[in-house]
Scaffold this motif. Structure first.
Motif, PDB file in Angstrom:
ATOM      1  N   GLU A   1      -6.635   6.627 -63.745  1.00  0.00           N
ATOM      2  CA  GLU A   1      -7.459   6.121 -64.856  1.00  0.00           C
ATOM      3  C   GLU A   1      -8.940   6.134 -64.504  1.00  0.00           C
ATOM      4  O   GLU A   1      -9.781   6.548 -65.305  1.00  0.00           O
TER       5      GLU A   1
ATOM      6  N   LEU B   1      -2.972   6.731 -53.650  1.00  0.00           N
ATOM      7  CA  LEU B   1      -1.918   5.817 -54.087  1.00  0.00           C
ATOM      8  C   LEU B   1      -2.413   4.379 -54.175  1.00  0.00           C
ATOM      9  O   LEU B   1      -2.677   3.749 -53.152  1.00  0.00           O
ATOM     10  N   PRO B   2      -2.508   3.831 -55.380  1.00  0.00           N
ATOM     11  CA  PRO B   2      -2.794   2.392 -55.481  1.00  0.00           C
ATOM     12  C   PRO B   2      -1.570   1.590 -55.020  1.00  0.00           C
ATOM     13  O   PRO B   2      -0.503   2.172 -54.797  1.00  0.00           O
TER      14      PRO B   2
ATOM     15  N   LEU C   1       2.994   8.969 -46.284  1.00  0.00           N
ATOM     16  CA  LEU C   1       1.898   8.003 -46.199  1.00  0.00           C
ATOM     17  C   LEU C   1       1.206   8.161 -44.850  1.00  0.00           C
ATOM     18  O   LEU C   1       1.869   8.258 -43.820  1.00  0.00           O
TER      19      LEU C   1
ATOM     20  N   ALA D   1      -1.440   9.810 -49.113  1.00  0.00           N
ATOM     21  CA  ALA D   1      -0.282  10.517 -48.549  1.00  0.00           C
ATOM     22  C   ALA D   1      -0.678  11.975 -48.362  1.00  0.00           C
ATOM     23  O   ALA D   1      -1.396  12.544 -49.195  1.00  0.00           O
TER      24      ALA D   1
ATOM     25  N   PHE E   1      -2.779   8.587 -58.918  1.00  0.00           N
ATOM     26  CA  PHE E   1      -1.740   7.865 -59.653  1.00  0.00           C
ATOM     27  C   PHE E   1      -2.242   6.515 -60.143  1.00  0.00           C
ATOM     28  O   PHE E   1      -3.198   5.950 -59.584  1.00  0.00           O
ATOM     29  N   GLY E   2      -1.565   6.007 -61.156  1.00  0.00           N
ATOM     30  CA  GLY E   2      -1.801   4.652 -61.649  1.00  0.00           C
ATOM     31  C   GLY E   2      -3.259   4.409 -61.961  1.00  0.00           C
ATOM     32  O   GLY E   2      -3.934   5.236 -62.599  1.00  0.00           O
ATOM     33  N   MET E   3      -3.752   3.271 -61.526  1.00  0.00           N
ATOM     34  CA  MET E   3      -5.118   2.858 -61.815  1.00  0.00           C
ATOM     35  C   MET E   3      -6.145   3.874 -61.300  1.00  0.00           C
ATOM     36  O   MET E   3      -7.209   4.039 -61.888  1.00  0.00           O
TER      37      MET E   3
ATOM     38  N   ARG F   1       3.221  14.232 -49.060  1.00  0.00           N
ATOM     39  CA  ARG F   1       4.212  13.219 -49.459  1.00  0.00           C
ATOM     40  C   ARG F   1       4.583  12.232 -48.351  1.00  0.00           C
ATOM     41  O   ARG F   1       5.582  11.531 -48.460  1.00  0.00           O
TER      42      ARG F   1
ATOM     43  N   ALA G   1      -2.370  12.792 -51.868  1.00  0.00           N
ATOM     44  CA  ALA G   1      -2.172  11.883 -53.004  1.00  0.00           C
ATOM     45  C   ALA G   1      -2.912  10.578 -52.759  1.00  0.00           C
ATOM     46  O   ALA G   1      -2.934  10.072 -51.633  1.00  0.00           O
TER      47      ALA G   1
ATOM     48  N   PHE H   1       1.806  -0.147 -54.688  1.00  0.00           N
ATOM     49  CA  PHE H   1       3.027   0.146 -55.457  1.00  0.00           C
ATOM     50  C   PHE H   1       3.442  -1.081 -56.269  1.00  0.00           C
ATOM     51  O   PHE H   1       3.285  -2.216 -55.827  1.00  0.00           O
ATOM     52  N   SER H   2       4.004  -0.840 -57.445  1.00  0.00           N
ATOM     53  CA  SER H   2       4.475  -1.972 -58.246  1.00  0.00           C
ATOM     54  C   SER H   2       5.734  -1.613 -59.026  1.00  0.00           C
ATOM     55  O   SER H   2       5.890  -1.961 -60.194  1.00  0.00           O
ATOM     56  N   GLY H   3       6.651  -0.937 -58.338  1.00  0.00           N
ATOM     57  CA  GLY H   3       7.946  -0.640 -58.957  1.00  0.00           C
ATOM     58  C   GLY H   3       8.854  -1.855 -58.957  1.00  0.00           C
ATOM     59  O   GLY H   3       8.528  -2.881 -58.369  1.00  0.00           O
ATOM     60  N   GLY H   4       9.969  -1.701 -59.640  1.00  0.00           N
ATOM     61  CA  GLY H   4      10.986  -2.768 -59.655  1.00  0.00           C
ATOM     62  C   GLY H   4      10.758  -3.752 -60.777  1.00  0.00           C
ATOM     63  O   GLY H   4       9.732  -3.741 -61.413  1.00  0.00           O
TER      64      GLY H   4
END
Lengths: 148, 79, 148, 79
Positions: free
Chosen positions: B15, B73-74, B57, B52, B10-12, B55, B71, B76-79
């Motif tokens: 990429e 996971l970098p 962590l 994770a 996911f995310g970075m 699902r 998974a 988190f940066s929600g919100g």
């Protein structure tokens, strides 16, 4: 009587519109045991970065994990505070500056439970949900958002 | 059944890896997987990430079984 | 640059409508230095009293004093927290159960200032503004509300 | 100018007094005013109330001058 709850979708494609918030508030007018509502809204900020100014954030998530975790957080908060209602909505996709990307809404008989639950929900959503924001800059560069 | 696992990024991390989903041979544990990934994708070396398993962590080295969903996971940066 | 502020009317005749709240939220979309909004809404509860069930509250106030005090509270909170915006609306007249009688809205760059300011505003509004609620019961009796 | 003051009453106090506004001779101080009111309106005796002089809540006995606006305030219950 305990109500059995199951995971709900918290994700909205695109920005959260003021009309949706109004509708959500209006839906509670029939719940006459509610005395206070607490709402938090996250809005996209035009931050200045060395590489340019933020014009939008593109949100992605690990949806299955996020929904399981959001359900766990909901259950924890319902167990901890005497709430009547709790709603969480988070945007996915590209959200422009000035638009709303997070809507957290708690209601309770007395105001303190709603306020404390809302604060705690926002903290936990930011810390625990697998969601990522990519900032899109006016220079066309992008960079991954970091929560502070 | 071949001993393979599904890997999501996911995310970075997606990429840097150049893909958001991989199917690989089961390395047997989360720490072995981490070493293999850092070898195969050196661009991950400076990055912080958690994993994770199905699902959830993981907090420490964890065994991985065939068919599990892993998974990367970098932060988190929600919100 | 300090903005000079003067007392504003905080009173609304009748209930505060969801559309007004939506409009107020939408008005902030152009303020792209805002990252978080905190909203508190007070809603009339159908409390059961020995003399009957509450069906409405009729609010009256000492308007000149309330507006001076609200201005003082606004100034205090602006001095204490780095806020972008702050709005306070309180209903007067008869407000029915399920309707909104208080709307407090704070906005800031980072969420904590908005949330803390909103909480503190609600506490001070309830404790310090000369406003009185008369509960109207389904038995046609009335009694004066007591804040707890 | 006659030495008179304006008295405003709110909420339950206005109900008990039967008026939300009175003009009376200046009693000179807030405590004298309170005694006079409790004599004239015995229904006020069980009630808790504070006073404001020119829209400021008073915390202690306060002199009252002609022309001032005195308010009788039951416990607030806004919100």
């Amino acid at each position: 009587m305990e109500k059995v709850r199951s995971p709900k979708n918290i994700f909205v494609q695109g920005p959260i519109l003021a009309e949706k918030i109004a509708q959500s508030i209006a839906n509670h007018a029939t719940k006459t045991d509610i005395g206070g509502h607490s709402i938090f809204l996250g809005q996209i900020r035009a931050d200045e970065k060395p590489e340019g100014k933020v014009i939008a954030i593109e949100y992605t998530c690990y949806e299955e994990m996020a929904l399981e975790k959001a359900f766990e957080i909901r259950e924890d908060i319902f167990a901890k505070y005497p709430l009547t209602c709790m709603h969480i909505y988070h945007s996915l996709g590209e959200i422009k500056v000035g638009e709303i990307c997070l809507f957290v809404f708690t209601s309770s008989k007395h105001r303190k439970a709603a306020m404390q639950a809302c604060d705690e929900l926002v903290e936990r959503i930011k810390a625990e949900l697998p969601i990522w924001g990519k900032e899109i800059l006016d220079s066309s560069a992008t960079q991954w958002k970091v929560n502070t | 059944m071949p001993d393979r696992i599904r890997l999501k990024a996911f995310g970075m991390l997606a990429e840097k890896i150049g893909a958001d989903s991989l199917e690989i041979e089961n390395p047997g544990s989360s720490e072995t997987l981490r070493r293999l990934l850092l070898e195969q994708f050196p661009a991950l070396q400076p990055l912080t990430f958690r994993m994770a398993v199905d699902r959830k962590l993981i907090q420490a080295e964890t065994d991985i079984s065939a068919g599990q969903e892993i998974a990367l996971l970098p932060p988190f940066s929600g919100g």
